[in-house]
Design a protein around this motif. Structure first.
Motif, PDB file in Angstrom:
ATOM      1  N   THR A  17       0.839  -1.196   0.000  1.00  0.00           N
ATOM      2  CA  THR A  17       0.000   0.000   0.000  1.00  0.00           C
ATOM      3  C   THR A  17       0.877   1.249   0.000  1.00  0.00           C
ATOM      4  O   THR A  17       1.900   1.289   0.656  1.00  0.00           O
ATOM      5  CB  THR A  17      -0.898   0.011   1.259  1.00  0.00           C
ATOM      6  OG1 THR A  17      -1.658  -1.181   1.298  1.00  0.00           O
ATOM      7  CG2 THR A  17      -1.845   1.198   1.233  1.00  0.00           C
ATOM      8  N   ILE A  28      -9.031   4.073   1.010  1.00  0.00           N
ATOM      9  CA  ILE A  28      -8.325   3.453  -0.111  1.00  0.00           C
ATOM     10  C   ILE A  28      -9.121   3.699  -1.365  1.00  0.00           C
ATOM     11  O   ILE A  28     -10.324   3.481  -1.407  1.00  0.00           O
ATOM     12  CB  ILE A  28      -8.140   1.939   0.103  1.00  0.00           C
ATOM     13  CG1 ILE A  28      -7.184   1.705   1.258  1.00  0.00           C
ATOM     14  CG2 ILE A  28      -7.605   1.291  -1.158  1.00  0.00           C
ATOM     15  CD1 ILE A  28      -6.765   0.272   1.413  1.00  0.00           C
ATOM     16  N   LEU A  29      -8.428   4.178  -2.369  1.00  0.00           N
ATOM     17  CA  LEU A  29      -9.090   4.592  -3.599  1.00  0.00           C
ATOM     18  C   LEU A  29      -8.879   3.553  -4.694  1.00  0.00           C
ATOM     19  O   LEU A  29      -7.737   3.256  -5.066  1.00  0.00           O
ATOM     20  CB  LEU A  29      -8.492   5.929  -4.038  1.00  0.00           C
ATOM     21  CG  LEU A  29      -9.094   6.595  -5.248  1.00  0.00           C
ATOM     22  CD1 LEU A  29     -10.537   6.967  -4.978  1.00  0.00           C
ATOM     23  CD2 LEU A  29      -8.286   7.820  -5.604  1.00  0.00           C
ATOM     24  N   TYR A  30      -9.971   2.984  -5.169  1.00  0.00           N
ATOM     25  CA  TYR A  30      -9.884   2.106  -6.325  1.00  0.00           C
ATOM     26  C   TYR A  30     -10.587   2.783  -7.488  1.00  0.00           C
ATOM     27  O   TYR A  30     -11.811   2.792  -7.553  1.00  0.00           O
ATOM     28  CB  TYR A  30     -10.554   0.763  -6.042  1.00  0.00           C
ATOM     29  CG  TYR A  30      -9.854  -0.070  -4.989  1.00  0.00           C
ATOM     30  CD1 TYR A  30      -8.505  -0.378  -5.103  1.00  0.00           C
ATOM     31  CD2 TYR A  30     -10.548  -0.557  -3.892  1.00  0.00           C
ATOM     32  CE1 TYR A  30      -7.867  -1.140  -4.140  1.00  0.00           C
ATOM     33  CE2 TYR A  30      -9.920  -1.331  -2.927  1.00  0.00           C
ATOM     34  CZ  TYR A  30      -8.577  -1.609  -3.061  1.00  0.00           C
ATOM     35  OH  TYR A  30      -7.941  -2.369  -2.109  1.00  0.00           O
ATOM     36  N   TYR A  77     -11.372  -5.632  -7.997  1.00  0.00           N
ATOM     37  CA  TYR A  77     -11.321  -4.669  -6.905  1.00  0.00           C
ATOM     38  C   TYR A  77     -12.301  -5.036  -5.810  1.00  0.00           C
ATOM     39  O   TYR A  77     -12.020  -4.884  -4.624  1.00  0.00           O
ATOM     40  CB  TYR A  77     -11.614  -3.261  -7.415  1.00  0.00           C
ATOM     41  CG  TYR A  77     -10.440  -2.647  -8.115  1.00  0.00           C
ATOM     42  CD1 TYR A  77      -9.209  -2.572  -7.473  1.00  0.00           C
ATOM     43  CD2 TYR A  77     -10.539  -2.166  -9.400  1.00  0.00           C
ATOM     44  CE1 TYR A  77      -8.123  -2.019  -8.108  1.00  0.00           C
ATOM     45  CE2 TYR A  77      -9.460  -1.607 -10.045  1.00  0.00           C
ATOM     46  CZ  TYR A  77      -8.248  -1.535  -9.395  1.00  0.00           C
ATOM     47  OH  TYR A  77      -7.166  -0.988 -10.017  1.00  0.00           O
ATOM     48  N   ALA A 102      -2.428   0.551  -9.634  1.00  0.00           N
ATOM     49  CA  ALA A 102      -3.243  -0.594 -10.028  1.00  0.00           C
ATOM     50  C   ALA A 102      -2.403  -1.563 -10.853  1.00  0.00           C
ATOM     51  O   ALA A 102      -2.427  -2.776 -10.632  1.00  0.00           O
ATOM     52  CB  ALA A 102      -4.455  -0.128 -10.806  1.00  0.00           C
ATOM     53  N   ASP A 143      -3.507   4.781 -11.621  1.00  0.00           N
ATOM     54  CA  ASP A 143      -3.386   3.772 -12.669  1.00  0.00           C
ATOM     55  C   ASP A 143      -2.106   2.968 -12.508  1.00  0.00           C
ATOM     56  O   ASP A 143      -2.103   1.744 -12.670  1.00  0.00           O
ATOM     57  CB  ASP A 143      -3.418   4.434 -14.060  1.00  0.00           C
ATOM     58  CG  ASP A 143      -4.835   4.841 -14.444  1.00  0.00           C
ATOM     59  OD1 ASP A 143      -5.779   4.493 -13.718  1.00  0.00           O
ATOM     60  OD2 ASP A 143      -4.998   5.523 -15.475  1.00  0.00           O
ATOM     61  N   GLY A 174      -0.060  -3.432  -8.665  1.00  0.00           N
ATOM     62  CA  GLY A 174      -0.650  -4.211  -7.575  1.00  0.00           C
ATOM     63  C   GLY A 174      -0.593  -3.536  -6.220  1.00  0.00           C
ATOM     64  O   GLY A 174      -0.704  -4.209  -5.194  1.00  0.00           O
ATOM     65  N   TYR A 175      -0.420  -2.250  -6.206  1.00  0.00           N
ATOM     66  CA  TYR A 175      -0.427  -1.534  -4.939  1.00  0.00           C
ATOM     67  C   TYR A 175      -1.794  -0.919  -4.661  1.00  0.00           C
ATOM     68  O   TYR A 175      -2.487  -0.517  -5.593  1.00  0.00           O
ATOM     69  CB  TYR A 175       0.623  -0.420  -4.930  1.00  0.00           C
ATOM     70  CG  TYR A 175       2.019  -0.922  -4.720  1.00  0.00           C
ATOM     71  CD1 TYR A 175       2.532  -1.057  -3.428  1.00  0.00           C
ATOM     72  CD2 TYR A 175       2.831  -1.278  -5.788  1.00  0.00           C
ATOM     73  CE1 TYR A 175       3.813  -1.523  -3.224  1.00  0.00           C
ATOM     74  CE2 TYR A 175       4.119  -1.758  -5.592  1.00  0.00           C
ATOM     75  CZ  TYR A 175       4.601  -1.884  -4.304  1.00  0.00           C
ATOM     76  OH  TYR A 175       5.861  -2.348  -4.092  1.00  0.00           O
ATOM     77  N   ASP A 176      -2.133  -0.852  -3.396  1.00  0.00           N
ATOM     78  CA  ASP A 176      -3.300  -0.080  -3.000  1.00  0.00           C
ATOM     79  C   ASP A 176      -2.864   1.345  -2.719  1.00  0.00           C
ATOM     80  O   ASP A 176      -1.713   1.595  -2.375  1.00  0.00           O
ATOM     81  CB  ASP A 176      -3.937  -0.661  -1.729  1.00  0.00           C
ATOM     82  CG  ASP A 176      -4.751  -1.901  -2.042  1.00  0.00           C
ATOM     83  OD1 ASP A 176      -5.104  -2.103  -3.220  1.00  0.00           O
ATOM     84  OD2 ASP A 176      -5.030  -2.670  -1.115  1.00  0.00           O
ATOM     85  N   LEU A 177      -3.788   2.255  -2.840  1.00  0.00           N
ATOM     86  CA  LEU A 177      -3.480   3.673  -2.676  1.00  0.00           C
ATOM     87  C   LEU A 177      -4.345   4.269  -1.579  1.00  0.00           C
ATOM     88  O   LEU A 177      -5.572   4.229  -1.669  1.00  0.00           O
ATOM     89  CB  LEU A 177      -3.790   4.402  -3.982  1.00  0.00           C
ATOM     90  CG  LEU A 177      -2.987   5.609  -4.432  1.00  0.00           C
ATOM     91  CD1 LEU A 177      -3.871   6.632  -5.064  1.00  0.00           C
ATOM     92  CD2 LEU A 177      -2.098   6.211  -3.378  1.00  0.00           C
ATOM     93  N   LYS A 235     -10.805  -7.653  -3.908  1.00  0.00           N
ATOM     94  CA  LYS A 235      -9.699  -7.166  -3.126  1.00  0.00           C
ATOM     95  C   LYS A 235     -10.166  -6.489  -1.844  1.00  0.00           C
ATOM     96  O   LYS A 235      -9.602  -6.691  -0.778  1.00  0.00           O
ATOM     97  CB  LYS A 235      -8.907  -6.155  -3.960  1.00  0.00           C
ATOM     98  CG  LYS A 235      -7.450  -6.190  -3.665  1.00  0.00           C
ATOM     99  CD  LYS A 235      -6.705  -5.332  -4.649  1.00  0.00           C
ATOM    100  CE  LYS A 235      -5.248  -5.276  -4.269  1.00  0.00           C
ATOM    101  NZ  LYS A 235      -4.472  -4.388  -5.128  1.00  0.00           N
TER     102      LYS A 235
END
Lengths: 350, 350
Positions: A62, B94-96, B107, A87, A84, A90-93, B110
Motif C-alpha cells: 500500500t 483506499i481509492l480504487y 477490486y 493498479a 493507474d 498491484g499496490y493499494d493507494l 480485493k
DNA sequence: ATATATTGTGGAAACGCTTCCACGAGCTGA
DNA sequence: TCAGCTCGTGGAAGCGTTTCCACAATATAT
C-alpha cells in the motif's frame, strides 16, 4: 467464524504451511495437493487476511498519497496517473487529501506509522523543516512530487524555465508591457514562475511594471483558482492605460477566471490582452488558451515508479528528475494558429 | 530494529499491557506511569504498528471507495466529501479508480479480502448480479452511491424526477420542440434521465422528435464528457430547421462541449437554443448554465456516515436515501436571471 | 548396496499488537 | 481484625499469516 488457513488445512488434510504455500504459488507443492487445497478454499470461501499477511510479510503493498487541494485539476490528473500505475503494479493507494498546510503533520505521522504503508507520495508541499531529523530512520521511503528536498527522491517541473519560455513567447510576439498573474507565494511553483518571469523580462531588457504583477493573496488553492484569476484581472484592469498588453497567468483555471473579468469589461483575448497560461487542462482547448503543458498524468505514473525503485534500492542516492513543460500555441497569445476545435478534440481523445 | 511495545516496556520498567493501555487511553493507568511510558516512547520514536493493531483489534479503520471515471467532475466532488468525512471520523480511504466496468470484480474481491477494509463505498455502478449470493456472509458492509440494490444501503439522486423538472422548466418557458443530449445507456442515471424527459414531454402533451434525442454511444466516461457533448450537438445540428429550440443536456461538461459546437456555427445560447443541464460544477457559473444542482459533496459525506452507521447497527434493514437535485436558474435557458459573475463568485466562495 | 541430494510436507516460532485473567496492594465497612 | 472491593499492573494467549527447520520419502550418484 471467519475461515482461516487452519480450517482449510484441517478440511484438506494438509498442514498450514502447505496451504500457505499454495496461496503464495510456492512451486514446492504437488499438483494434486494444490488442487485439493484450492477446492476446499473455494468451497469454504476462504480469502487470506490482508493484515495478517502484512504483519507476517512486513509489507503492506500500500502507498499513501498526501495531496493538497485535490479538487484542483492539476492534482486530479497527477493522481489519476498515480492511481493507474498503482493498479498496474498491484499496490493499494491511500488518499490523504489535505486542505491546509497545517494538516500535513498528522497525516505524515499517520503514514509513517509503522506498517501502515510501504511508501509515501508527497505532493507540492515543503517537508516540515525538521522532518528528516525528527524521523531519522523511522520514516518510510518518500517521493516528492512537484516539490524539492535534498534528502529524498523528487520529481518536479522546471517552473522557472517554463515561465521564461512563456514570457519569452509573449515578448517575441512584440509585447513590451507584459504582466503576470501568479499564485500565492506560499506555493513553490508560484515563486519559481515569478522568478522565471523576471528573468525573461530582464533578459529582454524590459522593465517590470510592479503594478502589473498581481500575486494572489488567498490561500484557497494557493490562488490557483478561477476566482483568484478573476479577482487578479479585476485588479489588473484598474491600471487603465498602463495595463499590460500581454499577461502570463500561472494556471489555466486562473486564466479562465481572468477572461471572465475581461469580458465583463468588453475586453477580448487576444485582441486587447494576449495570454499565456500553465497546465493545459482539458478545457484549455475550449478557450483557445496558449499554455505551458505539464505532463501531469505522466508525473503521477513516474512518481509511483520512483517509489517502487526506492523499495528495491533503499540505499541509492536520492534521485531528482525534472520535467520541462512544453509550449502549446493556440489563439490566446494572438498568434493565429489555425486550429479548429475538432482537430484538437481528436487529438485529445488520446 | 524497529521499536516495539516490548522495547518500551523494558525501558520504562513496566509490562507490555501497561504500554498498550497508555496508547489506548485506558483510564486504569496512573498518571506517573503514563508519563513515564510516554517519555520513553518519545525518546525511542515509538509508533504503534498499524497492521498489528488491526490484526489484534479486528478492525482496520480503513474504507475503500470503488469509483469509476474519477477524473469526472461529479466523482471528484463526491470523493472530496468522502475524503473530508473520512478524515473527520479518523478513517483512512483506499481509492480504487476503475476505468471500465469489467475491472470491478478484482477490486471488489480485493476490498472484500478479509481485514483489508472495514467497509466499502461503491459508486454509480450496478453490483454484479450474483454478488450477494457469491459472497453471502463473507462480504463487508457496502454502501451504494448513485446506484441502487435491494440488498444494501444506498444513496442516490432522483434522476427521473430531476429530468422531469429540467424538461418542465424549458416547456414552461414556451418551448415545444425540446431535445435531449444524454449519456450512454449503460449508465443508470442516463437511463433515468431519458425516462424523466419522456415523462415530462408526455405530461405536457408534446411529441418527442426521435432525432432530437441524441444518446452518446461512447463508453468513455459513459458519454459524460465535453467531447461527447460536442459530438452530440454536431449531430443535433444536422436536423436543420427541425432542430429543437431547447435541449436538456445530461451534464454541465457535455453542455460546455455542446456550446462549442453551436459557436462554431455561429449559434448562440440561449438566443438560438435554450439549455438546461445537470450537476452545477464550478464552471457552470462561467457559462451561465441553468442546471440541476446535485449535492455532490454532501452525498460523499453522507455515504461515509451511512457506512459508519452500518458498522454500529449491522442488522438494521437496508436504508435507501434519495436526493432531489435543485434547479439553479442562470441564463442558458433564456430566462434573464440578473446575476453577475461576482455575485455568484461570492456565493460559491462559501 | 550405501551415501547423498531432492522434493514435498507438517508445524513451531515469529510478526506486534490487544485483551483477558490473575494477583497484590490499598481501601472500605462491620 | 478480616472479608470483600477496587485499582493498577504484569504477562499469557490470541489475532491469521509467513517462514524456517525438521523430517520422511523418493531419486541419484558411487
Amino acid at each position: 467464524m471467519p475461515i482461516t488457513i487452519y480450517d482449510i488445512a484441517r478440511e484438506a488434510k494438509v498442514g498450514i504451511g502447505t496451504v500457505s504455500r499454495v496461496f503464495n504459488n510456492n512451486p514446492n507443492v504437488t499438483i494434486e495437493t494444490r488442487k485439493k487445497v484450492l477446492a476446499v478454499s473455494k468451497r469454504l470461501h476462504y480469502v487470506p487476511h490482508a493484515y495478517a499477511q502484512g504483519l507476517a510479510r512486513k509489507r503492506t503493498n500500500t502507498l499513501a498519497a498526501i495531496i493538497p487541494f485535490f479538487t484542483n485539476y492539476f492534482f486530479i490528473e497527477v493522481l489519476k496517473g498515480v492511481q493507474d500505475k498503482c493498479a498496474a503494479l498491484g499496490y493499494d493507494l491511500i488518499l490523504y487529501g489535505i486542505n491546509h498546510p497545517s494538516e500535513v503533520e498528522p497525516y505524515l505521522n499517520k503514514s509513517i506509522q509503522r506498517g501502515r504503508v510501504d511508501g509515501i507520495l508527497y505532493f507540492s508541499m515543503k517537508l516540515p523543516v525538521d522532518f528528516a531529523k525528527r524521523f531519522h530512520g523511522v520514516t518510510k521511503p518518500l517521493v516528492l512530487v512537484d516539490s524539492f528536498d535534498e534528502s529524498c527522491d523528487s520529481l518536479f517541473v522546471e517552473n522557472l524555465e517554463a515561465a521564461k519560455i512563456a514570457t519569452g513567447h509573449l515578448i517575441s510576439l512584440g509585447h513590451q508591457n507584459v504582466g503576470l498573474i501568479d499564485g500565492n507565494m506560499s506555493s513553490f511553483p508560484a515563486r519559481q514562475r515569478l522568478e522565471g518571469f523576471k528573468h525573461a523580462m530582464a533578459e529582454a531588457g524590459l522593465g517590470i511594471n510592479e503594478k502589473a504583477v498581481v500575486i494572489s493573496t488567498t490561500t484557497k488553492l494557493d490562488g490557483f483558482s478561477r476566482d483568484a484569476g478573476y479577482l487578479a484581472m479585476k485588479e489588473m484592469m484598474t491600471l487603465g492605460a498602463a495595463m499590460p498588453t500581454a499577461i502570463v497567468i500561472s494556471s489555466d483555471v486562473q486564466a479562465i477566471g481572468a477572461i471572465s473579468a475581461l469580458r465583463e469589461r468588453g475586453m477580448k483575448v487576444p485582441e486587447d490582452v494576449a495570454i499565456v497560461s500553465f497546465d493545459d487542462i482539458e478545457l484549455a482547448v475550449h478557450f483557445g488558451l496558449t499554455t505551458m503543458r505539464q505532463p501531469m498524468y505522466e508525473m503521477g505514473e513516474l512518481a509511483v515508479e520512483k517509489l517502487v525503485q526506492r523499495f528495491e534500492h533503499p540505499d541509492a542516492p536520492p534521485s531528482h528528475q525534472t520535467f520541462l513543460p512544453r509550449l502549446v500555441v493556440r489563439t490566446s497569445c494572438g498568434m493565429n494558429k489555425p486550429e479548429t476545435y475538432i482537430e484538437n478534440f481528436l487529438h485529445t481523445e488520446n
